[in-house]
Structure formats: structure tokens, C-alpha cells
Design a protein around this motif. Sequence first.
Motif, PDB file in Angstrom:
ATOM      1  N   HIS A   1       8.930   4.276  -0.687  1.00 59.97           N
ATOM      2  CA  HIS A   1       8.009   4.959   0.219  1.00 59.97           C
ATOM      3  C   HIS A   1       7.936   4.272   1.577  1.00 59.97           C
ATOM      4  O   HIS A   1       7.794   4.952   2.610  1.00 59.97           O
ATOM      5  CB  HIS A   1       6.633   5.068  -0.427  1.00 59.97           C
ATOM      6  N   PHE A   2       8.048   2.953   1.605  1.00 60.71           N
ATOM      7  CA  PHE A   2       8.066   2.258   2.884  1.00 60.71           C
ATOM      8  C   PHE A   2       9.296   2.656   3.688  1.00 60.71           C
ATOM      9  O   PHE A   2       9.219   2.881   4.902  1.00 60.71           O
ATOM     10  CB  PHE A   2       8.041   0.741   2.674  1.00 60.71           C
ATOM     11  N   ALA A   3      10.441   2.756   3.015  1.00 60.33           N
ATOM     12  CA  ALA A   3      11.683   3.138   3.693  1.00 60.33           C
ATOM     13  C   ALA A   3      11.589   4.536   4.298  1.00 60.33           C
ATOM     14  O   ALA A   3      12.282   4.840   5.275  1.00 60.33           O
ATOM     15  CB  ALA A   3      12.858   3.060   2.721  1.00 60.33           C
ATOM     16  N   GLN A   4      10.723   5.379   3.744  1.00 67.57           N
ATOM     17  CA  GLN A   4      10.596   6.758   4.220  1.00 67.57           C
ATOM     18  C   GLN A   4       9.661   6.899   5.417  1.00 67.57           C
ATOM     19  O   GLN A   4       9.589   7.982   6.020  1.00 67.57           O
ATOM     20  CB  GLN A   4      10.093   7.651   3.081  1.00 67.57           C
ATOM     21  N   ILE A   5       8.953   5.833   5.776  1.00 65.06           N
ATOM     22  CA  ILE A   5       8.049   5.900   6.934  1.00 65.06           C
ATOM     23  C   ILE A   5       8.868   6.109   8.205  1.00 65.06           C
ATOM     24  O   ILE A   5       9.823   5.371   8.468  1.00 65.06           O
ATOM     25  CB  ILE A   5       7.211   4.610   7.059  1.00 65.06           C
ATOM     26  N   ASN A   6       8.493   7.083   8.985  1.00 68.05           N
ATOM     27  CA  ASN A   6       9.194   7.358  10.237  1.00 68.05           C
ATOM     28  C   ASN A   6       8.738   6.416  11.341  1.00 68.05           C
ATOM     29  O   ASN A   6       7.589   5.975  11.367  1.00 68.05           O
ATOM     30  CB  ASN A   6       8.956   8.807  10.671  1.00 68.05           C
ATOM     31  N   GLY A   7       9.628   6.112  12.246  1.00 69.04           N
ATOM     32  CA  GLY A   7       9.273   5.302  13.406  1.00 69.04           C
ATOM     33  C   GLY A   7       9.297   3.810  13.139  1.00 69.04           C
ATOM     34  O   GLY A   7       9.788   3.343  12.115  1.00 69.04           O
ATOM     35  N   HIS A   8       8.739   3.054  14.080  1.00 65.30           N
ATOM     36  CA  HIS A   8       8.708   1.594  13.963  1.00 65.30           C
ATOM     37  C   HIS A   8       7.796   1.166  12.818  1.00 65.30           C
ATOM     38  O   HIS A   8       6.746   1.767  12.583  1.00 65.30           O
ATOM     39  CB  HIS A   8       8.202   0.975  15.264  1.00 65.30           C
ATOM     40  N   LYS A   9       8.207   0.080  12.151  1.00 65.64           N
ATOM     41  CA  LYS A   9       7.386  -0.403  11.031  1.00 65.64           C
ATOM     42  C   LYS A   9       7.630  -1.880  10.797  1.00 65.64           C
ATOM     43  O   LYS A   9       8.698  -2.419  11.109  1.00 65.64           O
ATOM     44  CB  LYS A   9       7.668   0.405   9.764  1.00 65.64           C
ATOM     45  N   ILE A  10       6.613  -2.520  10.245  1.00 67.19           N
ATOM     46  CA  ILE A  10       6.660  -3.935   9.869  1.00 67.19           C
ATOM     47  C   ILE A  10       6.039  -4.063   8.491  1.00 67.19           C
ATOM     48  O   ILE A  10       5.016  -3.431   8.197  1.00 67.19           O
ATOM     49  CB  ILE A  10       5.866  -4.807  10.873  1.00 67.19           C
ATOM     50  N   LEU A  11       6.646  -4.889   7.646  1.00 67.14           N
ATOM     51  CA  LEU A  11       6.083  -5.169   6.324  1.00 67.14           C
ATOM     52  C   LEU A  11       5.651  -6.624   6.265  1.00 67.14           C
ATOM     53  O   LEU A  11       6.439  -7.530   6.552  1.00 67.14           O
ATOM     54  CB  LEU A  11       7.122  -4.882   5.234  1.00 67.14           C
TER      55      LEU A  11
ATOM     56  N   LEU B   1       3.530   2.618  15.546  1.00 68.70           N
ATOM     57  CA  LEU B   1       3.969   1.490  14.715  1.00 68.70           C
ATOM     58  C   LEU B   1       3.105   1.453  13.467  1.00 68.70           C
ATOM     59  O   LEU B   1       1.873   1.472  13.551  1.00 68.70           O
ATOM     60  CB  LEU B   1       3.827   0.179  15.486  1.00 68.70           C
ATOM     61  N   THR B   2       3.751   1.389  12.310  1.00 72.71           N
ATOM     62  CA  THR B   2       3.046   1.240  11.045  1.00 72.71           C
ATOM     63  C   THR B   2       3.245  -0.177  10.527  1.00 72.71           C
ATOM     64  O   THR B   2       4.384  -0.634  10.382  1.00 72.71           O
ATOM     65  CB  THR B   2       3.557   2.243   9.990  1.00 72.71           C
ATOM     66  N   ILE B   3       2.148  -0.870  10.273  1.00 71.69           N
ATOM     67  CA  ILE B   3       2.190  -2.207   9.678  1.00 71.69           C
ATOM     68  C   ILE B   3       1.642  -2.099   8.266  1.00 71.69           C
ATOM     69  O   ILE B   3       0.501  -1.654   8.063  1.00 71.69           O
ATOM     70  CB  ILE B   3       1.363  -3.215  10.492  1.00 71.69           C
ATOM     71  N   VAL B   4       2.447  -2.468   7.289  1.00 72.57           N
ATOM     72  CA  VAL B   4       2.052  -2.395   5.882  1.00 72.57           C
ATOM     73  C   VAL B   4       1.937  -3.808   5.323  1.00 72.57           C
ATOM     74  O   VAL B   4       2.849  -4.616   5.479  1.00 72.57           O
ATOM     75  CB  VAL B   4       3.073  -1.594   5.052  1.00 72.57           C
ATOM     76  N   LYS B   5       0.803  -4.089   4.706  1.00 70.60           N
ATOM     77  CA  LYS B   5       0.646  -5.365   3.999  1.00 70.60           C
ATOM     78  C   LYS B   5       0.634  -5.082   2.508  1.00 70.60           C
ATOM     79  O   LYS B   5      -0.096  -4.198   2.030  1.00 70.60           O
ATOM     80  CB  LYS B   5      -0.651  -6.058   4.423  1.00 70.60           C
ATOM     81  N   VAL B   6       1.454  -5.807   1.768  1.00 68.16           N
ATOM     82  CA  VAL B   6       1.524  -5.612   0.319  1.00 68.16           C
ATOM     83  C   VAL B   6       1.300  -6.943  -0.383  1.00 68.16           C
ATOM     84  O   VAL B   6       1.760  -7.988   0.066  1.00 68.16           O
ATOM     85  CB  VAL B   6       2.886  -4.991  -0.094  1.00 68.16           C
ATOM     86  N   GLY B   7       0.557  -6.894  -1.476  1.00 73.13           N
ATOM     87  CA  GLY B   7       0.193  -8.117  -2.191  1.00 73.13           C
ATOM     88  C   GLY B   7       1.022  -8.372  -3.431  1.00 73.13           C
ATOM     89  O   GLY B   7       1.913  -7.593  -3.795  1.00 73.13           O
ATOM     90  N   GLY B   8       0.682  -9.479  -4.075  1.00 70.23           N
ATOM     91  CA  GLY B   8       1.452  -9.957  -5.217  1.00 70.23           C
ATOM     92  C   GLY B   8       1.432  -9.058  -6.422  1.00 70.23           C
ATOM     93  O   GLY B   8       2.388  -9.014  -7.193  1.00 70.23           O
ATOM     94  N   GLY B   9       0.330  -8.306  -6.616  1.00 64.24           N
ATOM     95  CA  GLY B   9       0.244  -7.434  -7.773  1.00 64.24           C
ATOM     96  C   GLY B   9       1.351  -6.394  -7.792  1.00 64.24           C
ATOM     97  O   GLY B   9       1.886  -6.055  -8.853  1.00 64.24           O
ATOM     98  N   ILE B  10       1.717  -5.880  -6.628  1.00 66.32           N
ATOM     99  CA  ILE B  10       2.804  -4.901  -6.514  1.00 66.32           C
ATOM    100  C   ILE B  10       4.156  -5.601  -6.546  1.00 66.32           C
ATOM    101  O   ILE B  10       5.097  -5.143  -7.203  1.00 66.32           O
ATOM    102  CB  ILE B  10       2.645  -4.078  -5.224  1.00 66.32           C
TER     103      ILE B  10
END
Length: 258
Positions: free
Chosen positions: A26-36, A4-13
Motif C-alpha cells: 500500500h505504501f508503494a501505491q501512494i502517488n507523489g512524493h513520499k517518505i517512510l 508529500l506523504t510521510i508515513v511512520k510505521v512501528g514495530g508491531g507491523i
Amino acid sequence: MEKLTIVKVGGGILDEPTQLDALILHFAQINGHKILVHGGGKVATQTAKRLGVETQMVDGRRLTSTEMLEVVVMVYGGLVNKRVVAKLQAKQCNAAGFTGADANIILAEKRPIKTIDYGWVGDVKEVNTEVLKGLLSQGIVPVIAPLTHDKQGNLYNTNADTMASVLATALSSLYQVRLWYCFEKPGVLANAQDDNSVIEHLSTQLYQTYQQSGVITDGMLPKLDNGFAALRQGAQEVIIGTTTALGADAFAGTRLVL
């Protein structure tokens, strides 16, 4: 054990269209389970100003009055969250937007008043791992706004870095969790003016040294504190870096090590 990949992204992006599009790609290209997990502080500040609501910050953290809570719920749970979900759907990533109140995903309590009254700010008490596991098993990608609830009908503004860390810790009993703090720079820098000075491996001891010498300061501190907390409590891997490395197989950024 599944990954499982958990990505945290902030306001600057989130505020910058080109960087947001890169994140989505790039987030869409992550394989497997993921949470943003996303923030959105700059958008909230701009919206509050237009509505005549004063923004107050202490040590980089937002004081959340009743009026400001209304703003952050609208911005985080509405505008920012649904914008990200729609963009992910456009990349064939089956995203669904949530706050901590939805399906009781994240339970919190109001931060107690000590030296500062933060207002409607919540500290996480519990993560509903079974609901999240059910969503992930159906191929749904949760996009989680930094809002929580207390089962008493109250919503709370909650730090997104902390939420990502707590989610990583809670879900590490079910998955091999990689936690990725995404921001505008390629990693934690030894020289803030030089993007080529990425610290590839940052230990707790080296972190303390850099912190004491003033190399690492300000907004990077809560990311690192939360990242090390997740690593100590079960996350398999914690990385800090830019969006462009998300979908890549090769490592890029700063890897935290205990």
C-alpha cells in the motif's frame, strides 16, 4: 505546492510478515512524493536479549546504554531498514535507506539528564530539508531509521514518532504534507476492545477529554501528541490508521483536527 506523504510505521507491523507485506504494497501505491519513517523496537529488544544486553524502559521509552546503542544501530539502521528497502524495491518503489547521520539529514543533541538519564537518546534540533528535497526531486523514496547524530561523531537513538512529526513540520514549508501514523488498528478507538469504534475526527479538546477519562492511554499518547504538534506547525493533514488505507483515495482512520 507539491504533495508529500510521510508515513511512520512501528514495530508491531514490521515484526509481522503479513502486515509488513501489506504496508509495502500500500505504501508503494501512494502517488507523489513520499517518505517512510520506521521504528523497530521489538526487533531491537529480541536482538538485545540474544546478545545478552539488558533492555530498560521508562514510560514506554528505551534507555539507551552504550551496549544498547550498538544494538539499535545494527537493528534499525541495518536489518530493519534494509529489509524494508529491499521489499519496496521489489514493488518498483525506488527506496533508499537513511539514518539521520546520512547526508546530515537530521541533526540532534543528547537529551539532557533531568529526573531520568536516557543515555544515548537524541532530541532533534534541525532537519536538512534541502537534501530531502533533492532526493525527492530525483524520484528517490527515503526510508529513514530512528537514528540521529550531533556532528561530533555520536549517534543517538531517537523516537520515530517524534522524527516523523519533526520531518512533517520542517517539510511543510516546501510541500503540502500529509502525515500518517500507521499501526495495527484501524484508527484511534473509543473502545480499545472494539475495532469498529474508530474516532473519525479527533480534536484537541476531545483528545484531552478522552485522555482524562482513560479512553486513550499508553502508546497512543506520544503518537497523538506528535501528530497534533505537526498539525499546529504546518502539516496539512494528520491521520492515524492501518496500512490497508494508505493507497486508497477514500479517507479511513482517525483524522486529527485542531
